[in-house]
Design an enzyme around this catalytic site. Structure first.
Site, PDB file in Angstrom:
ATOM      1  CD  GLU A 298     -97.980 -49.437  49.200  1.00 50.13           C
ATOM      2  OE1 GLU A 298     -98.269 -50.724  49.226  1.00 50.13           O
ATOM      3  OE2 GLU A 298     -96.874 -49.142  48.928  1.00 50.13           O
TER       4      GLU A 298
ATOM      5  CG  HIS B 198     -93.959 -45.049  39.892  1.00 50.93           C
ATOM      6  ND1 HIS B 198     -94.219 -46.486  39.536  1.00 50.93           N
ATOM      7  CD2 HIS B 198     -93.586 -45.244  41.054  1.00 50.93           C
ATOM      8  CE1 HIS B 198     -93.706 -47.250  40.707  1.00 50.93           C
ATOM      9  NE2 HIS B 198     -93.424 -46.413  41.435  1.00 50.93           N
TER      10      HIS B 198
END
Ligand SMILES: Cc1ncc(C[n+]2csc(CCOP(=O)(O)OP(=O)(O)O)c2C)c(N)n1
Ligand SMILES: Cc1ncc(C[n+]2csc(CCOP(=O)(O)OP(=O)(O)O)c2C)c(N)n1
Ligand SMILES: [Mg+2]
Ligand SMILES: [Mg+2]
Lengths: 330, 340, 330, 340
Positions: C66, C135
């Protein structure tokens, strides 16, 4: 620094070192881990000479690997140590927010309370050294917005000492943000004086016309403003929050309810930061008592420029507080 | 260098079969709508990695896992009932129903936690290694992660620290050839992962994840070395039999590739070896498999019957008991609305 | 989806895809870069089949890296491309906040205006899938607190389309946060209808008794609450902010000044988040008009638990809004 | 593989001398209290890395640097006046006085920016490489960083991407042996950095940073390879002559070590070679040095005389011109206090 006398002229930096020194002597589980914390003594000198006392197994110089530094501290905290991880600048939070917010802050909760992460993440922030956009920020807002983290931001040498001592006994992760412009600030500290408990704000100056709510360096800016306001016959109460998690709204609300006017002062960016939270809470809790909207004086919503004049203009100063309060009351 | 324990293949087989059986039930749990959410990652095909490495560990050792960690924890001795209950989000689960499949942990068994952030749990074993070294504890900490995590920067930072400080740490890459839909050769140019670890000063080896004995043997050596202050890295090659998650039908790979991959079945291979070598026979193994199937059926029943967490668990365990806790929204609203 | 008809039943997901599709056809500089954006079609299917149209040089599947994904997008944006970087979950912001906040957001400023970073960081957040603490978050607060970033959070398919189309023409970095529970939401979209400009909020429902200010999924929760309130004879105005940077306070202030009561609704953690900013601003700008304090209804200050019942309880629902408004007016 | 350009050592010497001279003036700027802040990192001792690599680049190429990047930018052709003005935080500086020493950039010269985050600028060259490839532009992008950045995860992610996508990218590690007070062997167990890059599929080489010709030659090969889609890595070994920043007196290393390190002087070595080889003589070099010194004195005078940025620059360039800008605090307070 002489640990036998209780009253001594101490800098913020030395107070922090004294706290580390004493806590490390008392608790062999404490290690300090971070870049340049050992031989170099810390980029701002806070851990100077501690390696001579405690050795390099407890003052652990690391590679420049911030995510893994915080991650390693987490693992160490879960297995019996009490790590103090040092992040050289709070600006580097961006590198470690995953480990801090997704791991350290959530481990106790996600794992159903099985285990905590008793670590302290020491770092420093703020303006004052023309260090530019990536070395001058006040990012406590990100931390305060993260459930599971304690957050301390001492303004004085005494608090630097006491809050760090206390942080080193807490069962949960504490983010401890020092201010780079305060390290050299000297103050007469009575180390034996009774200490307000963790999470309790203090009234640094009493007043009746406006309540200035601040923390970290802005406490001194607010006090300077209060001094100047006094010359104009306006008395300002100045509250030093000391910790942002927990947040002592009882002290703030009592003061604002009595006075009816509040100005919150934060060096962090204005939008969606600590000042917003303080303003929102005060508005919620003191609505019927407020004669004016809660005024936010905070960092401009711009990156911090390196030019010294612009840097100073990017964050609140006493003049702006004085002017604002004068207008509120005018 | 190290002494080979004489672990019977039979035990490894049983561990692997239990994993296989458990994971099949997890799929069932999902289909029956009993799982908490759809974030279920099955480790079918990866049983040898779990069984082989965990067999090389001692009770005092610890580990972290990735999101595909059911098998590893079972190999470590987890109670399938409490695991299944956790996956179903129930109060009797390992994490009181708050963690779920991707966040199972158990300090009692040295499971420092499964992690839903790819690479997120890797540095924790560095910290555990530091602890053990510092406290003079004879223990090793193992990070399990997938091939996908080989491209996460924190792995390199962690391996470097472990090597630098000579920590009792082992990094285990369960290379099931895929990170979601990305085959490993689309994620990196060089798929020889051991070389990377070697360049950082770790003892690095690779093992065939179809062969549980090979995995065990490599792990045993590396764990022993780690215990002695020579941290290591082990790449285990295997195949992810099914989709990434339960909804993924793997359209990005061919039927041939799947077929070939599923032929690399460590459970069947160990079973066949047991029979061939005469260490067991089909009937005995059938009986074992059946007993395991029953155990796992019980786990699913247990999970289905278990109670969900009580509402007030929501505010518990943000901080330690007795510490100031977050104020629930309703309590705040009560105060504010009462004041206004 | 047929791009020739303007009016069509469209999901939020398809609207996003259509926006990408059309923008990519118009502007060859646009690339999409992220995990599983190509062959897989995106973890939530938003980029499905686009690789067949535009090829793997424009839909770039990446390793799981990322920080480097965002960093590469920055470098590409500085050298002539217009990247759409995808972060699979907003929860992974913790991994990229350095690249996002210290790099993308500050490059124009630090470099004295020489160059901008015209990129879009697409991601999705929120609860609804029992995906657990790492999440399911709503981390727009961190982004809103970062100078230099635009921030869009569409609630409807039409906005998903228009805001993304617009974001892909802006000269500065845009964080574009979708909501995982909205992807399958269908709506009749008139793609040719006039579009409110970027940065303008819309009133989704008119009312006189209370102003509900929301964005993203909470717009629908607020609308559901308004519906139920109407049954009780209470009319709620519902404002959809659409973007959080810029923040359209003009629309909000006009509504609240007229109505005198405001409730802000955010799925993000309560403390020091978007709800705090909204409450603070409304309190500042509408002080004289407020009959009650601005009420914040936001995510609880706890990690999101995986248990479906607890997950639902961790974020605002229509019942809580209804109850709260009823008490305000009662 | 590549063709050696016949770059005269004299040119490389001049570049290096200009860097040395400039950096000495930066120190003076600081001592005279004219620098904006104390965050000044001198690259004295590292001149060959800057001169050698930049000489291998073409005008269309681009690069990012770390916090110790003055020399690299000078080698690329920067105007010392505007650099010095930036370091002094003046409006006439490269970044209008908002960036300072650690954030100098110049798009006209392909300088995509210096970065104060260790490793922060590394992935940007991956993106630049993607652009060049995508746009069919014949250009290479180079990331310069220190040995300290070798332990930052983002480097590995970036190298992996560059290798995977065969991008026209070069990673250059200026290994001056120290990251602040930490000698490189206290930051990592294996200091052969090239091996790490090689394990990820990059063409990896090492060069002696005392020998500018060697650096140039290695860089030339690697830049040419990168241009052809074979990304590379170059580790250049040198010595940081002075402290990390201007206040650091390097108490963590011995006088002997410093003395030995400073003997590895690429400027003096090139000068001596020029004389020995008869390519120049002392008198000519003295004259050159003097001319350079004067140029740099002028730069310091320019910076001293330059004006600081105007106050309203504070709110400019957060977003592009014409886009909604942040509201200044005073403007907001005016509104709020007027309303209240
Ligand atoms: C930091 C982060 N990025 C992306 C994801 C989404 N994600 C979950 S699993 C996965 C693939 C991981 O692949 P690998 O590491 O090989 O493990 P496997 O699933 O194959 O066991 C991805 C991309 C994530 N959870 N965390
Ligand atoms: C992410 C990050 N971590 C730490 C620092 C503080 N810091 C600035 S320079 C430096 C040392 C860097 O060493 P190296 O990469 O070798 O570069 P050098 O200073 O030797 O040129 C450190 C630790 C920083 N600026 N950024
Ligand atoms: Mg995998
Ligand atoms: Mg260095």
């Amino acid at each position: 620094m002489d640990s036998d006398t209780h009253l001594s002229e101490t800098t913020y930096r030395d107070a922090l070192r004294r706290a580390l020194d004493e806590s490390m002597r008392e608790d062999p589980r404490i290690i300090v881990i971070g870049e340049e914390v050992g031989r170099y003594g810390g980029a701002y000198g806070v851990t100077k000479d501690l390696i001579d006392k405690f050795g390099d197994a407890r003052l652990i110089d690391t590679p420049i690997s911030e995510p893994a530094i915080v991650g390693a501290a987490i693992g160490a905290a879960m297995t019996g140590l009490r790590p103090v991880a040092e992040l050289m600048y709070v600006d580097f939070l961006g590198l470690v927010m995953d480990q801090l917010a997704n791991q350290a802050a959530k481990i106790r909760y996600m794992f159903g309370g099985q285990i905590g992460v008793p670590m302290v993440l020491r770092t420093q922030g703020g303006t004052g050294r023309s260090a530019g956009a990536q070395h001058s920020q006040s990012l406590e807002g990100w931390v305060m917005h993260t459930p599971g983290l304690r957050l301390a931001m001492p303004a004085t040498a005494a608090d630097a000492y006491h809050l760090l001592r206390h942080a080193l006994t807490l069962p949960d992760p504490v983010v401890f943000i020092e201010h780079k412009a305060l390290y050299a600030r000297k103050e007469l500290v009575d180390f034996a004086a009774p200490v307000p408990p963790w999470g309790q704000a203090v009234i640094r100056r009493a007043g009746d016309d406006v309540c200035l709510v601040a923390y970290s360096r802005m406490v001194h800016v607010a006090l300077a403003a209060a001094e100047r306001l006094a010359e104009r016959g306006i008395t300002a109460e100045v509250i030093d929050l000391r910790t942002l998690n927990p947040l002592d709204m009882a002290t703030v609300a009592a003061s604002v309810a009595r006075i009816g006017r509040a100005v919150v002062v934060s060096e962090g960016y204005l939008t969606a930061g600590v000042a917003a939270e303080l303003a929102a809470r005060i508005s919620e809790e003191c609505f019927d008592f407020l004669e004016d909207p809660v005024i936010r004086i905070a960092g401009e919503d711009v990156p911090i420029p390196v030019s010294p004049a612009l840097e100073a203009a990017a964050v609140p100063d006493a003049a702006l507080i004085v002017e604002t309060v004068a207008r509120m009351l005018g | 260098m190290t002494q080979r324990a004489n672990l019977p293949l039979f035990d490894l087989y049983r561990t692997m079969r239990r994993i296989r059986s458990f994971e099949e039930r997890v799929a069932e749990l999902y289909v029956r709508g009993l799982s908490a959410g759809s974030m279920l990652h099955l480790s079918i095909g990866e049983e040898a990695a779990a069984a082989g490495v965990c067999a090389a560990l001692r009770p005092a050792d610890s580990f972290t896992t990735h999101h595909r960690g059911h098998g590893i924890f079972l190999a470590r001795g987890a109670d399938p009932k409490r695991m299944m209950a956790e996956i179903a989000g129930k109060a009797e689960g390992y994490c009181a129903g708050k963690g779920g499949s991707m966040h199972i942990a158990d300090m009692a068994l040295g499971h420092l936690g499964a992690n839903a952030i790819v690479g997120g749990g890797i540095p924790h074993v560095v910290g555990a290694g530091l602890s053990y070294k510092h406290l003079g504890k004879d223990a090793v900490s193992v990070a399990f992660f997938g091939d996908g995590a080989m491209q996460q920067g924190i792995l390199y930072e962690s391996m470097n620290m472990a090597a630098l400080w000579a920590l009792p740490v082992l990094f285990v890459c369960v290379n099931n050839q895929y990170g979601m839909g990305t085959r490993v050769d689309r994620a990196t140019r060089v798929t020889d992962f051991a070389a990377r670890a070697g360049a950082l000063g770790l003892l690095a080896e690779s093992a065939d994840g179809e062969d549980v004995t090979a995995v065990f043997s490599a792990a045993e050596t590396l764990v022993a070395e780690a215990r002695g202050g020579h941290p290591g890295f082990l790449a285990i090659s295997c195949f992810r039999f099914f989709g990434h998650g339960r909804m993924d039908k793997s359209p990005y790979r061919s039927a041939e590739e799947e077929e070939a991959g599923r032929k690399r079945d460590p459970v069947l291979r160990a079973r066949a070896a047991l029979v061939t070598r005469g260490e067991s026979d089909e009937a005995a193994l059938d009986a074992l498999d059946l007993a395991i199937a029953r155990e796992m059926d019980d786990a699913i029943d247990f999970a289905a019957a278990a109670a969900p967490p009580a509402f007030d668990a929501l505010f518990r365990d943000v901080f330690a008991p007795g510490e100031p806790a977050p104020e629930p929204l309703r309590a705040r609203l009560d105060r504010v609305l009462a004041g206004a």
